[in-house]
Design a protein around this motif. Structure first.
Motif, PDB file in Angstrom:
ATOM      1  N   ASN A  75      -9.672  51.910  34.239  1.00  0.00           N
ATOM      2  CA  ASN A  75     -10.460  52.503  35.321  1.00  0.00           C
ATOM      3  C   ASN A  75     -10.585  51.943  36.433  1.00  0.00           C
ATOM      4  N   GLY A  76     -10.186  50.314  36.628  1.00  0.00           N
ATOM      5  CA  GLY A  76     -10.174  49.586  37.597  1.00  0.00           C
ATOM      6  C   GLY A  76     -11.450  48.926  37.740  1.00  0.00           C
ATOM      7  N   ASP A  77     -12.164  48.679  36.749  1.00  0.00           N
ATOM      8  CA  ASP A  77     -13.343  47.915  36.731  1.00  0.00           C
ATOM      9  C   ASP A  77     -13.006  46.469  36.533  1.00  0.00           C
ATOM     10  N   ASN A  78     -12.016  45.977  35.721  1.00  0.00           N
ATOM     11  CA  ASN A  78     -11.447  44.616  35.823  1.00  0.00           C
ATOM     12  C   ASN A  78     -10.408  44.603  36.288  1.00  0.00           C
ATOM     13  N   THR A  79     -10.220  43.245  36.896  1.00  0.00           N
ATOM     14  CA  THR A  79      -8.926  43.053  37.540  1.00  0.00           C
ATOM     15  C   THR A  79      -8.587  41.354  37.394  1.00  0.00           C
ATOM     16  N   TYR A  80      -7.335  41.052  37.474  1.00  0.00           N
ATOM     17  CA  TYR A  80      -7.224  39.805  37.062  1.00  0.00           C
ATOM     18  C   TYR A  80      -5.999  39.329  37.997  1.00  0.00           C
ATOM     19  N   TYR A  81      -6.166  38.034  38.604  1.00  0.00           N
ATOM     20  CA  TYR A  81      -5.068  37.570  39.381  1.00  0.00           C
ATOM     21  C   TYR A  81      -4.535  36.062  38.894  1.00  0.00           C
ATOM     22  N   ALA A  82      -3.251  35.850  39.297  1.00  0.00           N
ATOM     23  CA  ALA A  82      -2.731  34.467  39.283  1.00  0.00           C
ATOM     24  C   ALA A  82      -3.370  33.680  40.179  1.00  0.00           C
ATOM     25  N   ASP A  83      -3.565  32.421  39.849  1.00  0.00           N
ATOM     26  CA  ASP A  83      -4.410  31.577  41.025  1.00  0.00           C
ATOM     27  C   ASP A  83      -3.630  31.695  42.245  1.00  0.00           C
ATOM     28  N   SER A  84      -2.300  31.733  42.256  1.00  0.00           N
ATOM     29  CA  SER A  84      -1.399  31.620  43.554  1.00  0.00           C
ATOM     30  C   SER A  84      -1.800  32.511  44.424  1.00  0.00           C
ATOM     31  N   VAL A  85      -2.368  34.038  43.974  1.00  0.00           N
ATOM     32  CA  VAL A  85      -2.364  34.953  44.717  1.00  0.00           C
ATOM     33  C   VAL A  85      -3.732  35.448  45.014  1.00  0.00           C
ATOM     34  N   LYS A  86      -4.703  34.840  44.412  1.00  0.00           N
ATOM     35  CA  LYS A  86      -6.047  35.017  44.661  1.00  0.00           C
ATOM     36  C   LYS A  86      -6.835  34.823  46.045  1.00  0.00           C
ATOM     37  N   GLY A  87      -7.460  36.065  46.365  1.00  0.00           N
ATOM     38  CA  GLY A  87      -7.954  35.956  47.773  1.00  0.00           C
ATOM     39  C   GLY A  87      -6.806  36.574  48.855  1.00  0.00           C
ATOM     40  N   ARG A  88      -5.814  36.759  48.414  1.00  0.00           N
ATOM     41  CA  ARG A  88      -4.646  37.337  49.250  1.00  0.00           C
ATOM     42  C   ARG A  88      -3.999  38.873  48.767  1.00  0.00           C
ATOM     43  N   PHE A  89      -4.071  39.078  47.450  1.00  0.00           N
ATOM     44  CA  PHE A  89      -3.529  39.965  46.741  1.00  0.00           C
ATOM     45  C   PHE A  89      -4.633  40.906  46.170  1.00  0.00           C
ATOM     46  N   THR A  90      -4.509  42.100  46.270  1.00  0.00           N
ATOM     47  CA  THR A  90      -5.584  43.215  45.399  1.00  0.00           C
ATOM     48  C   THR A  90      -4.947  44.240  45.001  1.00  0.00           C
ATOM     49  N   VAL A  91      -5.130  44.208  43.650  1.00  0.00           N
ATOM     50  CA  VAL A  91      -4.573  45.294  42.836  1.00  0.00           C
ATOM     51  C   VAL A  91      -5.562  46.178  42.598  1.00  0.00           C
TER      52      VAL A  91
ATOM     53  N   LEU B 162      -0.313  47.173  44.872  1.00  0.00           N
ATOM     54  CA  LEU B 162      -0.651  45.765  45.077  1.00  0.00           C
ATOM     55  C   LEU B 162      -0.645  45.667  46.583  1.00  0.00           C
ATOM     56  N   GLN B 163      -1.860  45.311  47.108  1.00  0.00           N
ATOM     57  CA  GLN B 163      -1.867  45.166  48.410  1.00  0.00           C
ATOM     58  C   GLN B 163      -1.769  43.668  48.456  1.00  0.00           C
ATOM     59  N   MET B 164      -0.775  43.162  49.492  1.00  0.00           N
ATOM     60  CA  MET B 164      -0.392  41.695  49.641  1.00  0.00           C
ATOM     61  C   MET B 164      -0.635  41.490  51.230  1.00  0.00           C
ATOM     62  N   ASN B 165      -1.529  40.452  51.430  1.00  0.00           N
ATOM     63  CA  ASN B 165      -1.991  39.945  52.469  1.00  0.00           C
ATOM     64  C   ASN B 165      -1.635  38.596  52.842  1.00  0.00           C
ATOM     65  N   SER B 166      -1.528  38.074  53.949  1.00  0.00           N
ATOM     66  CA  SER B 166      -1.132  36.531  54.144  1.00  0.00           C
ATOM     67  C   SER B 166      -0.105  36.276  53.305  1.00  0.00           C
ATOM     68  N   LEU B 167       1.056  36.796  53.433  1.00  0.00           N
ATOM     69  CA  LEU B 167       2.140  36.446  52.753  1.00  0.00           C
ATOM     70  C   LEU B 167       2.845  35.173  52.982  1.00  0.00           C
ATOM     71  N   LYS B 168       3.236  34.484  52.256  1.00  0.00           N
ATOM     72  CA  LYS B 168       3.879  33.361  52.163  1.00  0.00           C
ATOM     73  C   LYS B 168       5.382  33.458  51.771  1.00  0.00           C
ATOM     74  N   PRO B 169       6.364  32.430  52.181  1.00  0.00           N
ATOM     75  CA  PRO B 169       7.656  32.657  51.942  1.00  0.00           C
ATOM     76  C   PRO B 169       7.824  32.340  50.429  1.00  0.00           C
ATOM     77  N   GLU B 170       7.084  31.653  49.587  1.00  0.00           N
ATOM     78  CA  GLU B 170       7.066  31.526  48.320  1.00  0.00           C
ATOM     79  C   GLU B 170       6.605  32.715  47.487  1.00  0.00           C
ATOM     80  N   ASP B 171       5.967  33.691  48.282  1.00  0.00           N
ATOM     81  CA  ASP B 171       5.732  35.058  47.532  1.00  0.00           C
ATOM     82  C   ASP B 171       6.924  35.746  47.397  1.00  0.00           C
ATOM     83  N   THR B 172       8.333  35.322  48.066  1.00  0.00           N
ATOM     84  CA  THR B 172       9.551  36.187  47.992  1.00  0.00           C
ATOM     85  C   THR B 172      10.080  36.145  46.376  1.00  0.00           C
TER      86      THR B 172
END
Length: 120
Positions: free
Chosen positions: A56-72, A83-93
């Motif tokens: 139901n969307g109440d609980n979300t989990y993130y890898a440390d590498s994307v916390k604060g930048r990606f939103t599920v 998956l909304q991805m902001n502040s993308l970095k080359p290492e997100d490729t």
């Protein structure tokens, strides 16, 4: 059987944003019983967990590498997870995959993946 189809990938400059979508379907399919996840695999590397969301969307989990930048998020009326991805970095490729599981089981259903390329 469950079908998952990702879309929204592409080429973006570092610092840019993309939103990935994953549409789920299947005969006698009930989207709300599935915990949905996003994974990615870069060339020559193992697939890694990115983010996941409960039914139901109440609980979300993130890898440390994307916390604060990606939103599920998910829209159960549309059988779609995002998956909304902001502040993308080359290492997100990587190729990004969505996946579905029920309860505490391993992810059972996988999409075909969508390529995300971030240029520096």
């Amino acid at each position: 059987q469950v079908q998952l189809v990702e879309s929204g990938g592409g080429l973006v400059q570092a610092g840019g944003s993309l939103r990935l979508s994953c549409a789920a379907s299947g005969r006698t399919f009930t989207f709300t019983i599935y915990h949905m996840g996003w994974f990615r695999q870069a060339p020559g590397k193992e697939r890694q967990f990115v983010a996941s969301i409960n039914w139901n969307g109440d609980n979300t989990y993130y890898a440390d590498s994307v916390k604060g930048r990606f939103t599920v998020s998910r829209d159960n009326a549309k059988n779609t997870v995002y998956l909304q991805m902001n502040s993308l970095k080359p290492e997100d490729t990587a190729v990004y995959y969505c996946a579905a599981r029920t309860g505490a089981q391993n992810y059972k259903y996988w999409g075909q993946g969508t390529q995300v390329t971030v240029s520096s």
